[in-house]
Design a protein around this motif. Structure first.
Motif, PDB file in Angstrom:
ATOM      1  N   PRO A 233       0.827  -1.217   0.000  1.00  0.00           N
ATOM      2  CA  PRO A 233       0.000   0.000   0.000  1.00  0.00           C
ATOM      3  C   PRO A 233       0.856   1.260   0.000  1.00  0.00           C
ATOM      4  O   PRO A 233       0.616   2.201   0.761  1.00  0.00           O
ATOM      5  N   SER A 234       1.865   1.326  -0.851  1.00  0.00           N
ATOM      6  CA  SER A 234       2.917   2.335  -0.765  1.00  0.00           C
ATOM      7  C   SER A 234       2.530   3.662  -1.410  1.00  0.00           C
ATOM      8  O   SER A 234       1.498   3.795  -2.071  1.00  0.00           O
ATOM      9  N   TRP A 235       3.398   4.659  -1.225  1.00  0.00           N
ATOM     10  CA  TRP A 235       3.208   5.948  -1.892  1.00  0.00           C
ATOM     11  C   TRP A 235       3.357   5.812  -3.391  1.00  0.00           C
ATOM     12  O   TRP A 235       2.553   6.342  -4.162  1.00  0.00           O
ATOM     13  N   CYS A 236       4.366   5.110  -3.867  1.00  0.00           N
ATOM     14  CA  CYS A 236       4.755   5.161  -5.275  1.00  0.00           C
ATOM     15  C   CYS A 236       3.724   4.548  -6.207  1.00  0.00           C
ATOM     16  O   CYS A 236       3.462   5.073  -7.291  1.00  0.00           O
ATOM     17  N   PRO A 273      -3.756  -5.135   9.236  1.00  0.00           N
ATOM     18  CA  PRO A 273      -2.468  -5.839   9.290  1.00  0.00           C
ATOM     19  C   PRO A 273      -2.072  -6.508   7.978  1.00  0.00           C
ATOM     20  O   PRO A 273      -0.884  -6.661   7.706  1.00  0.00           O
ATOM     21  N   ALA A 274      -3.039  -6.882   7.145  1.00  0.00           N
ATOM     22  CA  ALA A 274      -2.710  -7.599   5.906  1.00  0.00           C
ATOM     23  C   ALA A 274      -1.921  -6.732   4.933  1.00  0.00           C
ATOM     24  O   ALA A 274      -0.806  -7.105   4.532  1.00  0.00           O
ATOM     25  N   PRO A 275      -2.423  -5.563   4.516  1.00  0.00           N
ATOM     26  CA  PRO A 275      -1.604  -4.732   3.623  1.00  0.00           C
ATOM     27  C   PRO A 275      -0.336  -4.209   4.293  1.00  0.00           C
ATOM     28  O   PRO A 275       0.720  -4.127   3.658  1.00  0.00           O
ATOM     29  N   LEU A 276      -0.411  -3.869   5.575  1.00  0.00           N
ATOM     30  CA  LEU A 276       0.785  -3.370   6.258  1.00  0.00           C
ATOM     31  C   LEU A 276       1.862  -4.451   6.320  1.00  0.00           C
ATOM     32  O   LEU A 276       3.061  -4.143   6.328  1.00  0.00           O
TER      33      LEU A 276
END
Length: 357
Positions: A233-236, A273-276
């Motif tokens: 789930p990042s910025w880029c 917690p899953a995407p993190l």
């Protein structure tokens, strides 16, 4: 035999000395900033075809602007870069050839150059020409009898061949960055014909397809939109970065329902917690530093900022725990960017390089 370490990309904002200067400027350490800047320009500064917000003269202007020290010679060099890139883009459009991502994206292209021109605090004909070009990407084109989005590209982020082409959704290399640049221009009171409509086109596309890093030809022609896949789930490229783009679009379009949907997406993602669990480092580009920087920007623009406070505190703890594991020294993938995020200040408005403010 001992391997020779690679030379630093000194005039590079992403991983070179220019990016490192930002941290010193933000912290008010002008002596250290001067040292980094001296190293960055020691072998000259590019104003050629590879110049962009993250490399060469435009990157230098961005950093100097954060210090309030931009000279006319640097701006003149950047103006020539912008004019050359616009001319090349118009020639490409006239030829009917699909664009490469480097033509329009944040890192290498005109979205990034438009973001830089916005930092000048003035409305210039050159900035409006860049915005008009970005708006033009919202118009579909026909290639070999098939209608595709105006930003459809046959080459990927590393210029690898993408058979059938693809629609890139990322903030760093795709249409989310273009949408963010146009939305931020609206917030600065700078508009060109068709700007609101283009933001709406990009926002609707991301509503449907933003769950993927990019969309292939088969996915575009499928009867049903693609399902979300497992991804950072990042910025880029990830959900948090794209949701901030949608947040900015909502603010530009005065769309409270879209704003709330974007805030809900970010809040739910950062509490799941899953995407993190797919975040593996502390970097700005695709790690904890990027997430906490986006979360702060969203909270600053939200009518309910307190809902993000515990999420930001949690991200700060994760960032602090992982920071020293970063092996690179630079801004986007290294310790410099992570430290900027952990400091949590934006006095110089360095976050404008990420197209989130």
């Amino acid at each position: 035999m001992t391997a020779t370490p690679p030379l630093p990309r000194t005039q590079d904002l992403s991983e070179g000395s220019l990016g490192m200067a930002l941290l010193h400027i933000e912290r008010g350490d002008l002596a250290a900033a001067r040292s980094s800047l001296t190293q960055a320009v020691a072998d000259g500064v590019s104003a050629g075809g590879n110049a962009s917000l993250f490399h060469g003269a435009p990157a230098l202007e961005f950093v100097l602007n954060c210090a309030g020290r931009v000279g006319r010679d640097v701006r003149d060099a950047v103006d020539r870069v912008v004019e050359a890139r616009l001319a090349a883009a118009h020639r490409r459009q006239a030829s009917g050839v699909l664009p490469r991502l480097a033509e329009f994206d944040l890192i290498r292209g005109l979205a990034g150059l438009g973001a830089l021109l916005l930092t000048r605090g003035e409305t210039s004909p050159r900035l409006k020409k860049v915005l008009a070009y970005l708006v033009s990407l919202a118009r579909p084109v026909r290639v070999e009898g098939r209608q595709v989005p105006g930003w459809w590209s046959t080459a990927g982020p590393a210029d690898e061949l993408m058979p059938g082409g693809h629609g890139n959704n990322g903030v760093a290399h795709g249409i989310a960055g273009v949408s963010a640049a146009l939305s931020l221009a609206v917030r600065h009171g700078i508009q060109v014909p068709g700007q609101h409509e283009a933001i709406e086109v990009f926002a609707r596309w991301l509503d449907v397809y933003g769950c993927r890093y990019w969309i292939t030809c088969d996915q575009l022609s499928a009867p049903q939109p693609p399902r979300p896949g497992p991804a950072r789930p990042s910025w880029c490229y990830g959900q948090v970065g794209i949701a901030r783009t949608q947040h900015l679009a909502a603010l530009a379009l005065h769309d409270p329902a879209r704003r709330l949907a974007a805030e809900d997406t970010i809040a739910h993602t950062l509490a799941d917690p899953a995407p993190l669990g797919r975040i593996t480092d502390a970097s700005l580009c695709h790690g904890w530093a990027g997430l906490v920087t986006v979360a702060r920007a969203v909270a600053d623009d939200s009518p309910t900022p307190d809902r993000f406070t515990p999420l930001i505190e949690d991200l700060n703890k994760r960032l602090a725990a992982d920071l020293d594991r970063l092996t690179k020294p630079g801004l986007m993938e290294g310790r410099t960017g992570a430290r900027l995020a952990l400091d949590g200040t934006n006095t110089t408005r360095w976050t404008r390089a990420l197209l989130i403010t």
